[in-house]
Design an enzyme around this catalytic site. Structure first.
Site, PDB file in Angstrom:
ATOM      1  N   LYS A  49      60.864 -15.153  41.469  1.00  0.00           N
ATOM      2  CA  LYS A  49      59.421 -15.264  41.237  1.00  0.00           C
ATOM      3  C   LYS A  49      58.690 -13.947  41.488  1.00  0.00           C
ATOM      4  O   LYS A  49      57.606 -13.733  40.963  1.00  0.00           O
ATOM      5  CB  LYS A  49      58.846 -16.399  42.068  1.00  0.00           C
TER       6      LYS A  49
HETATM    7  C1  LIG Z   1      61.248 -21.566  41.203  1.00  0.00           C
HETATM    8  C2  LIG Z   1      62.718 -21.526  41.306  1.00  0.00           C
HETATM    9  C3  LIG Z   1      63.536 -22.162  40.352  1.00  0.00           C
HETATM   10  C4  LIG Z   1      62.956 -22.943  39.211  1.00  0.00           C
HETATM   11  O1  LIG Z   1      62.297 -22.117  38.283  1.00  0.00           O
HETATM   12  P1  LIG Z   1      61.280 -22.738  37.216  1.00  0.00           P
HETATM   13  O2  LIG Z   1      60.658 -21.588  36.558  1.00  0.00           O
HETATM   14  O3  LIG Z   1      60.283 -23.548  38.034  1.00  0.00           O
HETATM   15  O4  LIG Z   1      62.073 -23.605  36.319  1.00  0.00           O
HETATM   16  C5  LIG Z   1      64.909 -22.022  40.466  1.00  0.00           C
HETATM   17  N1  LIG Z   1      65.466 -21.341  41.503  1.00  0.00           N
HETATM   18  C6  LIG Z   1      64.711 -20.746  42.449  1.00  0.00           C
HETATM   19  C7  LIG Z   1      65.384 -20.033  43.568  1.00  0.00           C
HETATM   20  C8  LIG Z   1      63.322 -20.813  42.380  1.00  0.00           C
HETATM   21  O5  LIG Z   1      62.578 -20.205  43.315  1.00  0.00           O
END
Ligand SMILES: *Cc1c(COP(=O)(O)O)cnc(C)c1O
Length: 465
Positions: free
Chosen positions: A112
């Site tokens: 993220k």
């Molecule tokens: C947020 C997250 C996901 C999921 O991603 P999306 O974009 O919500 O589908 C998967 N793995 C980790 C470690 C995350 O932080």
């Protein structure tokens, strides 16, 4: 570049307004009026460039006149400079046709950061220029919150409120949020699930008076700029591994559908992506949907991969809009059916069309633990539970075209989920040095019931105005 709402009843906006607005006023999500694309020579020309240069060439297609070329270039250089690894998103080979892309070298150790480190300064720039300020309210299942806080902390034009489901995020995740000591950062532990948190945020947006009064905005994965920033690493991996002269599959551990949707956007821009695999844990609404053609909601169960403990994948609405031929009335009808009955049936022909590109695969917690162990044993890679799910899903449901490759996205650093990794491998992955004292820092947060009015009161009280 102009943006329209998936529900068709919100004003058409430019990039800057879409970024600052988040959710559209009609409850829909903003998407570009048409997909920009790169021709084959333009894709080839990305090879060998830095991550920031690739990002510039992708993101500028979505920005229009909202930023100058230089403003965008400076912003991206600074954003990727905050990543620990010189490659930003290094690729490791883990099988004859299989690669792992590490997306966890940013400040908060999850993918993220790739979106948030771009979005934070972008917000600041656009707000300062417009003489405005915003209140960001974000729901997090664990990783969005810390990434948003790191990206927005100490920024004068922004107040940040992050809702996490109490007791349902890992201790590292919680501490990465609650130990940040900045006057504009507020952590709220909600008595409920992540979906409750997300519904609460939506209810704040739905209250027009409140929304306008506090200048509400969103940085969660519905924000268009986040999707755009995530398209970058699909392009980066694609050209590094031979695109556009070689086809690619990606396997993506999925929750809110933001990450894998960015892969879809890369494909719409001309990257030869022939398979997108959705990895699920037991909260497998998307995998069941791909298997049956029916999207039906169940209750959320906690798992070893909490960032995927989600039953409503908000960004899926963007795909729905596209596969319905960009017909907003169809999207409104589908969303209404889902809201009223908790289920939505996709027409057969569209279901088949989806299966031409997407596949899903689910792992239980036991299978996830076993996967972490086997991956470590066979490749030497220490992976977190989310990443392990993606790797196995890619092995099971990835396409093996002649000459093609599958890239699994490593979405979190193993040290973010040390207990699960240690149980599987006997090795406790250490935090990077800059976070080594995380467990000694003091925490700041308030508790809240799952209630819109209570949350509104907390936000009003916390504002610096
Ligand atoms: C947020 C997250 C996901 C999921 O991603 P999306 O974009 O919500 O589908 C998967 N793995 C980790 C470690 C995350 O932080």
């Amino acid at each position: 570049m102009r943006y329209v709402s998936t529900r068709g009843n919100a004003p058409i906006l430019g990039f800057d307004e879409v970024v600052l607005t988040g959710l559209a006023a009609d409850g829909g999500l903003y998407v570009p009026e048409a997909w920009p694309s790169l021709d084959e020579d333009e894709w080839r020309d990305l090879r060998g460039r830095s991550h920031a240069e690739v990002a510039h060439r992708i993101i500028r297609r979505f920005v229009g006149a909202a930023l100058t070329e230089d403003e965008l270039a400076d912003l991206l250089e600074a954003a990727y400079a905050r990543f620990d690894h010189p490659a930003v998103a290094p690729l490791h080979q883990i099988g004859p046709h299989d690669w792992l892309m590490e997306l966890f070298h940013g400040p908060t150790l999850a993918f993220k950061d790739h979106a948030m480190q771009v979005l934070g300064p972008l917000f600041e720039l656009l707000l300062t220029r417009a003489g405005r300020r915003v209140t960001i309210v974000a729901a997090t299942s664990g990783d969005t919150g810390s990434a948003a806080i790191e990206a927005c902390r100490d920024r004068d034009a922004i107040d940040v409120f992050v809702l996490h489901p109490k007791g349902r995020v890992s201790e590292v995740q919680r501490r990465q949020m609650t130990t940040v000591d900045a006057p504009n950062v507020h952590n709220i532990a909600v008595n409920g699930t992540f979906d409750d948190c997300q519904t609460l945020v939506k209810s704040l947006f739905a209250d027009a008076d409140f929304r306008d009064d506090v200048g509400l905005s969103a940085v969660n994965s519905i924000n268009w700029a986040r999707i755009v920033a995530q398209v970058v690493y699909y392009a980066w991996a694609g050209v590094a591994l031979g695109a556009p002269d070689r086809s690619l599959g990606f396997s993506v551990p999925t929750g809110n559908f933001g990450n894998v949707f960015a892969g879809y956007v890369a494909r719409q821009m001309g990257l030869p992506v022939d398979r997108l695999v959705i990895g699920s844990n037991r909260n497998d609404i998307l995998t069941r949907f791909l298997e049956t053609g029916t999207m039906s909601q169940e209750t959320v169960v906690p798992t070893l991969s909490p960032s995927m403990d989600i039953q409503i994948s908000s960004n899926f609405e963007r795909l729905l809009y596209d596969i319905h031929g960009r017909d907003a009335a169809e999207v409104r009808a589908a969303m209404q059916q889902f809201r009223q009955s908790g289920a939505y049936d996709i027409p057969d022909d569209l279901h088949q069309e989806l299966l031409g590109l997407f596949r899903g695969h689910r792992l239980t917690d036991e299978e996830t633990t076993e996967a972490i162990r086997v991956i470590h044993q066979t490749t030497g890679e220490l992976v977190d539970p989310h990443t392990a799910i993606g790797i196995v899903a890619g092995q099971v449901a990835g396409r093996r075209d002649e000459g093609g490759v599958t890239v699994s996205l490593a979405t979190a650093h193993p040290a973010k989920f040390p207990d699960a990794v240690e149980r599987a491998t006997g090795i406790r992955p250490p935090l990077p040095a800059r976070l080594a004292d995380l467990y000694d820092r003091s925490e700041r947060m308030v508790e809240a019931p799952n209630d819109t009015r209570a949350l509104q009161a907390i936000v009003r009280e916390g504002l610096r105005r």
